[in-house]
Design a protein around this motif. Structure first.
Motif, PDB file in Angstrom:
ATOM      1  N   UNK A   1       5.633   1.653   6.965  1.00 27.51           N
ATOM      2  CA  UNK A   1       4.426   2.304   7.478  1.00 27.51           C
ATOM      3  C   UNK A   1       3.139   1.595   7.096  1.00 27.51           C
ATOM      4  N   UNK A   2       2.241   1.544   8.058  1.00 30.73           N
ATOM      5  CA  UNK A   2       0.861   1.138   7.820  1.00 30.73           C
ATOM      6  C   UNK A   2       0.083   2.444   7.743  1.00 30.73           C
ATOM      7  N   UNK A   3      -0.734   2.602   6.689  1.00 31.98           N
ATOM      8  CA  UNK A   3      -1.432   3.864   6.478  1.00 31.98           C
ATOM      9  C   UNK A   3      -2.943   3.664   6.441  1.00 31.98           C
ATOM     10  N   UNK A   4      -3.680   4.780   6.496  1.00 37.39           N
ATOM     11  CA  UNK A   4      -5.139   4.724   6.405  1.00 37.39           C
ATOM     12  C   UNK A   4      -5.611   4.579   4.970  1.00 37.39           C
ATOM     13  N   UNK A   5      -4.759   4.853   4.028  1.00 42.21           N
ATOM     14  CA  UNK A   5      -5.122   4.780   2.617  1.00 42.21           C
ATOM     15  C   UNK A   5      -3.851   4.780   1.797  1.00 42.21           C
ATOM     16  N   UNK A   6      -3.941   5.231   0.560  1.00 43.43           N
ATOM     17  CA  UNK A   6      -2.744   5.253  -0.267  1.00 43.43           C
ATOM     18  C   UNK A   6      -1.899   6.469   0.073  1.00 43.43           C
ATOM     19  N   UNK A   7      -0.666   6.214   0.406  1.00 43.19           N
ATOM     20  CA  UNK A   7       0.310   7.263   0.670  1.00 43.19           C
ATOM     21  C   UNK A   7       1.595   6.812   0.022  1.00 43.19           C
ATOM     22  N   UNK A   8       2.050   7.561  -0.966  1.00 42.90           N
ATOM     23  CA  UNK A   8       3.270   7.208  -1.673  1.00 42.90           C
ATOM     24  C   UNK A   8       4.510   7.747  -0.987  1.00 42.90           C
TER      25      UNK A   8
END
Length: 179
Positions: free
Chosen positions: A41-48
């Motif tokens: 996944x490419x995310x908008x911010x930090x996502x664990x």
């Protein structure tokens, strides 16, 4: 499959991932024999990984999958095996594998953490603090460990162990295995 809008035939995991507000783009991979499904996944911010698994579980999907967070999505024609290899070479924190408990100590610790953290499922590799663990919950864990295994661990020991797998190793090497 790479997408941001789920198709009707998409597995429940992919459909739930697709709904997450921090997911920009992702690929769901479930065709590697003997391996967990994986979300790249490419995310908008930090996502664990643990947070994404919780999100999927809350929406009725399975939460037993690995997560690789990337800055840029790999090319669409990259093979599933190459994605798995990419995950194994990822920087610390970018890849979150889901691992089930092995043995009675890990199983008991998973059940304890899930109850105290009100978070399920928990991988034996998940980080206590990233799951929302704090000093008060760590104190509860320490008390239950003392009651169950007769071991008195400091809060520093618990936080330093960080995962169920590491904590179980400490308990396995310091107890006679009895409860």
């Amino acid at each position: 499959m790479t997408h941001k809008s789920a198709l009707p035939e998409t597995p429940a995991i992919a459909a739930a991932v697709d709904e997450h507000p921090e997911i920009v783009e992702f690929r769901y991979v479930d065709d590697i024999p003997g391996a967990n499904p994986m979300v790249v996944a490419k995310t908008t911010g930090f996502l664990g990984g643990s947070e994404l698994r919780r999100y999927c579980r809350e929406r009725g999907g399975s939460a037993e999958f690995d997560v690789l967070v990337v800055d840029e999505m790999p090319k669409p024609d990259i093979s599933a095996a190459d994605l798995r290899s990419l995950a194994e070479q990822a920087q610390e924190g970018a890849f979150s594998a889901f691992a089930t408990p092995q043995g009675p100590v890990e199983t008991a610790l998973v059940e304890m953490w899930e109850r105290l953290l009100e978070f399920a499922p928990i991988s034996v590799l998940d980080d206590f603090v990233e799951l929302g663990g704090d000093s008060l919950i760590a104190l509860e864990v320490a008390v239950e460990i003392s009651q169950t295994w007769g071991r008195n661990l400091s809060l520093v020991d618990l936080i330093d162990a960080s995962s169920i797998r590491r904590l179980a190793r400490i308990l396995d090497t310091t107890t006679d295995g009895s409860r």
